[in-house]
Design an enzyme around this catalytic site. Structure first.
Site, PDB file in Angstrom:
ATOM      1  N   CYS A 390       0.831  -1.213   0.000  1.00  0.00           N
ATOM      2  CA  CYS A 390       0.000   0.000   0.000  1.00  0.00           C
ATOM      3  C   CYS A 390       0.863   1.259   0.000  1.00  0.00           C
ATOM      4  CB  CYS A 390      -0.960  -0.008   1.187  1.00  0.00           C
ATOM      5  SG  CYS A 390      -2.281  -1.234   1.027  1.00  0.00           S
ATOM      6  N   ALA A 391       1.972   1.172  -0.718  1.00  0.00           N
ATOM      7  CA  ALA A 391       2.861   2.325  -0.902  1.00  0.00           C
ATOM      8  C   ALA A 391       3.460   2.200  -2.300  1.00  0.00           C
ATOM      9  CB  ALA A 391       3.951   2.352   0.165  1.00  0.00           C
TER      10      ALA A 391
END
Length: 467
Positions: A390-391
């Site tokens: 999630c980056a």
């Protein structure tokens, strides 16, 4: 730090967050749920599960679970009942707010608002920003910090390669903003990808020098090191209970009250309203609370809130100095172990020796990351994470890809041995036994030297053992 402090000074100065003296004796791991769980191996037999995915969700502390179990028979809805259990639950709920404020070393006028998670906290803050507010956020942030600001003017800053460059980049962006009005900087305390510590105090000084406010995403910092709102001088801090050794479904936004009080409630409903009355024209007049309740509409997650407070007390009583010292030793062991395997490359923004919490991501030459993570689980009983965490922009930048490429959080459709633009993340903390780290280091060495002992196939975008 003054706004004019040079980048070189920031790079060479000791990181403020890690400036405490560390005792020679290190603490034992704290008891956590699942520490004795056995899992089957595809090669036969069972082994105690090594949970090394703390950056996603840390296992709940046994102390937290015991506290919740002791309270459960007394559970009641808060702020709404005259009965004994409701009154007891209300007292417990509000005392939990005090405990969290003390844990974060909040200022007297700060508010502690209970939310569902870090993501929820930052979306709440985004909802209360004043009109015309500009937001500045580095592309290195977790999506919880990167994405909530869509209705505002957002400046995304390129990934810095040193702490000093981070401060200088922010100063230039703030100085060049037009028009010069309200502004908010959002920054992580510790990266969820590399574990590296960011120069929060220096970034805060730079933000304030240019008339901006700052919110600290402490989701990965608060479980590993004390966070002082007062000392760091941040305007707000956000974190999640499930990173802090508490169960899912609870979070915190703590800090300045003015923007929170001046905005419409994040959610409209009972609890947020002080009074509601019909008007003669048939409409409704509402007077909203000015306390934290303004943004806590509905029946709150009392058990989740209490579990956060319990975790705060447990970590404080265990002594962060000992916990930090022990975690540093585990970080050093993982670094040394991975450095002994030439095929392994550890990902870093600020350099291999940059201070970090117990979070490291890496890639292995000749391996698809999903295949490697699957083998660690199936053949060694080790749980890690693979993907983009999630980056997405940050991981793609670190892997030499284009940060604007699209991708999923999980592994792409790539089979064993095929290259994929994703990575493997190992993370640990206060409940991690030494044996789990040693098993991980040994497993990496054996998999690179000898290959997997089992056959794997792709199913639903992930590598899984072939049966």
């Amino acid at each position: 730090m003054s706004a004019s402090l040079s980048a070189a000074t920031v790079d060479t100065a000791a990181t403020d967050i890690l400036a405490t003296d560390i005792p020679a004796a290190c603490a034992e791991p704290l008891p956590v749920l699942g520490r004795d769980v056995s899992v089957p191996l595809v090669t036969g037999g069972e082994v105690t599960y090594a949970a090394l995915d703390y950056a996603a969700s840390a296992p709940a502390l046994q102390r937290v679970w015991d506290d919740v179990a002791a309270y459960a028979p007394y559970y009641g809805s808060v702020h709404r009942g005259a009965g004994y259990l409701s009154q007891l639950s209300t007292d417990l709920f509000e005392q939990s707010r005090v405990t969290v404020a003390e844990f974060l070393d909040c200022r007297p006028a700060d508010q502690v608002v209970f939310t569902r998670s870090t993501t929820d906290s930052l979306n709440l803050l985004a909802a209360v920003l004043p009109a015309g507010c500009q937001v500045f956020v580095f592309e290195t942030e977790h999506h919880a910090s990167l994405l909530p600001w869509g209705d505002h003017r957002v400046t995304y800053l390129d990934a810095p390669r040193t702490p000093g460059e981070a401060v200088a980049t922010l100063e230039r962006a703030l100085a060049d903003r037009d028009p010069y009005g309200p502004a908010l900087v959002c920054v992580t305390g510790a990266s969820n990808v590399t574990g590296e510590l960011w120069p929060v105090k220096e970034l805060t000084a730079a933000a304030h020098a240019h008339g901006a406010r700052i919110v600290l995403d402490a989701a990965q910092l608060a479980p590993h090191h004390p966070v002082s709102v007062r000392e760091l001088d941040v305007d707000w801090v956000a974190f999640s209970g499930h990173k802090l050794y508490a169960p899912f479904g609870s979070g915190v936004l703590a800090g300045r009250a003015d923007w929170l009080q001046e905005a419409e409630p994040y959610l409209a409903g009972g609890g947020a309203s002080r009074t509601v009355a019909r008007r003669e024209d048939g409409g409704v007049d509402v007077e909203w609370h000015t306390t934290a309740a303004r943004h806590e509409a509905g029946s709150p997650n009392v058990i989740g809130v209490y579990s956060i407070a319990s975790a705060c007390r447990a970590l404080t009583e265990a002594g962060f100095d000992n916990l930090v010292a022990r975690e540093r030793r585990l970080v050093d062991r993982v670094r040394e172990g991975l450095a002994e395997v030439p095929a392994v490359r550890v990902l870093s923004l600020f350099g291999e020796d940059a201070p970090r919490v117990g979070v490291l991501s890496f890639v292995v030459d000749g391996w698809n990351s999903s295949h490697f993570a699957a083998a660690l689980s199936a053949e060694y009983g080790i749980g890690v994470r693979d993907g983009l965490f999630c980056a997405h922009p940050l991981v793609r930048t670190l892997l030499g890809g284009e940060p604007r490429e699209t991708g999923e959080c999980g592994a792409p459709e790539a089979g064993p041995g095929e290259r994929s633009l994703n990575a493997i993340r190992v993370s640990f903390g206060a409940g991690t036994p030494d044996e789990h780290v040693e098993r991980f280091v040994r497993a990496v060495r054996e998999l690179v030297a000898d290959g997997a002992k089992w056959q794997y196939r792709v199913e639903g975008g992930r590598c899984v053992p072939a049966v």
